[in-house]
Design a protein around this motif. Sequence first.
Motif, PDB file in Angstrom:
ATOM      1  N   TYR A  89      -3.810  -8.610   4.113  1.00  0.00           N
ATOM      2  CA  TYR A  89      -4.633  -7.435   4.440  1.00  0.00           C
ATOM      3  C   TYR A  89      -3.750  -6.199   4.591  1.00  0.00           C
ATOM      4  O   TYR A  89      -4.058  -5.126   4.046  1.00  0.00           O
ATOM      5  N   LEU A  90      -2.649  -6.330   5.324  1.00  0.00           N
ATOM      6  CA  LEU A  90      -1.735  -5.207   5.517  1.00  0.00           C
ATOM      7  C   LEU A  90      -1.162  -4.742   4.185  1.00  0.00           C
ATOM      8  O   LEU A  90      -1.109  -3.543   3.895  1.00  0.00           O
ATOM      9  N   PHE A  91      -0.726  -5.694   3.370  1.00  0.00           N
ATOM     10  CA  PHE A  91      -0.145  -5.393   2.069  1.00  0.00           C
ATOM     11  C   PHE A  91      -1.116  -4.589   1.204  1.00  0.00           C
ATOM     12  O   PHE A  91      -0.788  -3.513   0.690  1.00  0.00           O
ATOM     13  N   GLU A  92      -2.319  -5.076   1.078  1.00  0.00           N
ATOM     14  CA  GLU A  92      -3.297  -4.446   0.189  1.00  0.00           C
ATOM     15  C   GLU A  92      -3.647  -3.036   0.661  1.00  0.00           C
ATOM     16  O   GLU A  92      -3.713  -2.096  -0.139  1.00  0.00           O
ATOM     17  N   HIS A  93      -3.840  -2.852   1.960  1.00  0.00           N
ATOM     18  CA  HIS A  93      -4.285  -1.557   2.458  1.00  0.00           C
ATOM     19  C   HIS A  93      -3.143  -0.551   2.582  1.00  0.00           C
ATOM     20  O   HIS A  93      -3.377   0.659   2.467  1.00  0.00           O
ATOM     21  N   ILE A  94      -1.925  -1.025   2.792  1.00  0.00           N
ATOM     22  CA  ILE A  94      -0.782  -0.106   2.782  1.00  0.00           C
ATOM     23  C   ILE A  94      -0.575   0.469   1.382  1.00  0.00           C
ATOM     24  O   ILE A  94      -0.380   1.673   1.215  1.00  0.00           O
ATOM     25  N   SER A 152       6.288 -10.436   9.408  1.00  0.00           N
ATOM     26  CA  SER A 152       4.938 -10.780   9.845  1.00  0.00           C
ATOM     27  C   SER A 152       4.684 -10.094  11.186  1.00  0.00           C
ATOM     28  O   SER A 152       5.451 -10.233  12.127  1.00  0.00           O
ATOM     29  N   GLY A 153       3.610  -9.335  11.256  1.00  0.00           N
ATOM     30  CA  GLY A 153       3.310  -8.613  12.480  1.00  0.00           C
ATOM     31  C   GLY A 153       4.037  -7.298  12.607  1.00  0.00           C
ATOM     32  O   GLY A 153       3.804  -6.554  13.564  1.00  0.00           O
ATOM     33  N   ASN A 154       4.934  -6.995  11.683  1.00  0.00           N
ATOM     34  CA  ASN A 154       5.662  -5.719  11.744  1.00  0.00           C
ATOM     35  C   ASN A 154       6.114  -5.309  10.345  1.00  0.00           C
ATOM     36  O   ASN A 154       7.301  -5.355  10.019  1.00  0.00           O
ATOM     37  N   PRO A 155       5.167  -4.906   9.478  1.00  0.00           N
ATOM     38  CA  PRO A 155       5.559  -4.450   8.139  1.00  0.00           C
ATOM     39  C   PRO A 155       6.337  -3.147   8.239  1.00  0.00           C
ATOM     40  O   PRO A 155       6.192  -2.387   9.200  1.00  0.00           O
ATOM     41  N   GLY A 207       5.380  -9.470   5.512  1.00  0.00           N
ATOM     42  CA  GLY A 207       5.409 -10.897   5.742  1.00  0.00           C
ATOM     43  C   GLY A 207       4.808 -11.633   4.556  1.00  0.00           C
ATOM     44  O   GLY A 207       4.186 -11.023   3.680  1.00  0.00           O
ATOM     45  N   PRO A 208       4.980 -12.963   4.481  1.00  0.00           N
ATOM     46  CA  PRO A 208       4.459 -13.746   3.345  1.00  0.00           C
ATOM     47  C   PRO A 208       2.956 -13.551   3.172  1.00  0.00           C
ATOM     48  O   PRO A 208       2.204 -13.468   4.146  1.00  0.00           O
ATOM     49  N   LEU A 209       2.532 -13.500   1.922  1.00  0.00           N
ATOM     50  CA  LEU A 209       1.139 -13.175   1.632  1.00  0.00           C
ATOM     51  C   LEU A 209       0.193 -14.362   1.777  1.00  0.00           C
ATOM     52  O   LEU A 209      -1.024 -14.202   1.594  1.00  0.00           O
ATOM     53  N   ASP A 210       0.720 -15.549   2.119  1.00  0.00           N
ATOM     54  CA  ASP A 210      -0.191 -16.663   2.380  1.00  0.00           C
ATOM     55  C   ASP A 210      -0.819 -16.552   3.771  1.00  0.00           C
ATOM     56  O   ASP A 210      -1.701 -17.330   4.129  1.00  0.00           O
ATOM     57  N   LEU A 220       9.602  -6.262  -0.673  1.00  0.00           N
ATOM     58  CA  LEU A 220      10.243  -7.521  -0.317  1.00  0.00           C
ATOM     59  C   LEU A 220       9.402  -8.242   0.725  1.00  0.00           C
ATOM     60  O   LEU A 220       8.746  -7.610   1.556  1.00  0.00           O
ATOM     61  N   PHE A 221       9.458  -9.563   0.673  1.00  0.00           N
ATOM     62  CA  PHE A 221       8.619 -10.386   1.542  1.00  0.00           C
ATOM     63  C   PHE A 221       9.504 -11.362   2.321  1.00  0.00           C
ATOM     64  O   PHE A 221      10.345 -12.059   1.743  1.00  0.00           O
TER      65      PHE A 221
END
Length: 715
Positions: free
Chosen positions: A128-133, A160-163, A119-122, A154-155
């Motif tokens: 948080y999900l992006f960085e830790h994945i 959002s809520g389901n990466p 989901g969008p990083l804003d 891709l974003f």
Amino acid sequence: MLPENDLNIVTKEMGREPNLVEQGCFLNLWSEHCSYRSSAPLLKTFTTTGDRVIIGPGDDAAIIRFGNGWALAVGMESHNHPSYVDPYNGAATGVGGIVRDIISMGARPIALMDPLYFGPLDNPKNLYLFEHIIEGIAGYGNCIGVPVVRGEALFDESYSGNPLVNVVCVGLAREENIVTASAQKAGNKLILMGSTTGRDGLGGASFASRDLSESSEAEDRPSIQIGDPFTEKLLIEATLEAIGEGYVKACRDLGAAGLAGASSEMASKGNLGMKIIADNVILRETGMTPYEILIAESQERMLLEVDPDDVQAVLDIAAKYDLNASLIGELTEDLSYTVMFKGEVAASIPVKLLTEGAPTFERPSTEPAPRDAGEKPEMPEDLKQAILDILSSHNVASKKWIYRQYDHEVQLRTVAKPGDDAGVLRIDGNEGIALSCGCNPKHTLLDPYQGGKGTVIENAMNLAVKGAYGIALVDCLNFGNPEKADIYWQFKQAILGLGDGARELSIPVVGGNVSLYNESEEFKTAIAPTPSIGLIGYTEDVTIAPSGVFTKEGDTIILVGTTKDELGGSEYYRTIGKREYGMAPAVPENVSQIINSLIEAVKSKKVTASHDLSLGGLAAGLCEMCENMGATVDLSDIENDLRTDDLLFSESYARAIICTSEPAAVKELLKDVPHTVIGTVGGNELKISGKEFDVSISISEINKAKKSLLNLMME
């Protein structure tokens, strides 16, 4: 426990109601994740055989003949739900699981790819999900010494809520060392080797087959496995040594459904039964029940079939690598899956019922009403700013922050590194493979069939610009809830499109994974349909792969392929806030001719630089090539009466930019394939002009835009 309908089927077939341990086995092995209940009929439409295919779908990984006695093991998996609940461990164990799939075939893992969707990083949670994945993938892959050579990030709001965390692994083996998961002989023994068994990962397979909710993080954390890459590294070496010595008759990774899944599937594939002594499984925690021992998905474990005379030799190899190992059972003539615990029968199930008895079906599907593409939006007044906005969008901008976390040099095979159109690896002499992965969910959302077909074409173009042609494809089909008729229609059409695209290029679909129920109650969304793939290509000479950026002043720039008014789902429309407009691109009828001619041009060694065109269209592609030097481009000769934004930003399939110092010779190689000379390499800026526009962007402005907020926010 078991849904009522499944319980009724099992009770009728067994002649009695299953006990709780048996119900747990059925609950997990009959889950959507393991049995492909909604997808099996559709997956049968794929062409899965070919001259190079040694082992196709159905085993831990596919085996593809490379040549000179070498074979490639290829697999693709998802770890989507676990990565939402625990992003570090969910992503790390996704890597660990697909690597073990490769090992279990007797192959050494040599490369990883990771198509990722966020989901969008804003949104702080998405960030948080992006960085830790990313941290989880890097932490595991780097420790076990397998390079991540290609990926995608891709974003989109729908994630959002389901990466989505999809991972491809490629391994290398001598053909004579290949083993399978099919049990070979009654009387052979079963050794469980690797980590101890704990309660982590309980019910992971069934957990992966349901929607996520706001309470998932707390409720489902016990379903998340905890990885140990150092043990995995030892398991790699021990398993390959045991296989190399000829001790292993069959091998299966313990993944979804744990020991119950690996052992019952091994027996069933060999048309044999199995007797498990659950007391002999080495446990990490006291008081574990037979249900927990069978279903736990503790990581870094491998199940080996071994001749009785070789049991001690395998146990000695495990001890050499300081791994736990124990004799836990044997294969039987009787087609029963029997589990003993403390001298009593804990489970006794017809093995074929457990592994093949889940009812499969096509669900109802409903095609949506014809879509209104809307009026074409007006062009932006400032074209230069529109180009820079696309370059700085998270989908187009440099992903350097991501791939610099990964060790892509380990094993010393990497020729083309992350950030290029395709990863290229040396295998035998100058012969090698090219790797590409991913898809365009925005196109698939607008037109699932063309988006699925275009997924194959886009990845094949990534290989073609490096001089490679596709030899095998694995997929990871990520969709929402298949019980919803509109979602199932998307799923079905994307599969049909993907299959047709693969057949058109004569590429067999040799394996993969289906991940359904990717929906979030928290954000009230289903993901965009995401038929992500991993494409494996062959190249006879890795040294001919051209650069992906301009390298030589004075080179002629040629645009290959046909540009059309196809802006639906484009990054351009997204950046100007018009994402709902337009029709998705359609795959051209002459696509195989374009790809083959492009490969021949590269193989001639007359192409100095080449780059596939995709997100952001021609404008983004030209900017991406202006890393160290600029170019002067004139698009006036391109016909079709296209508007300026069509020329610059269309994402029509099967297009590429190639550069050469011998344009006449390259044009002859392209023959009837549409192509146009559009400019010359040189200077310190990119100048693009047409009949009605003129834009100049300096290299420094381009590089600043490509760094984007994505890299800056992670510094």
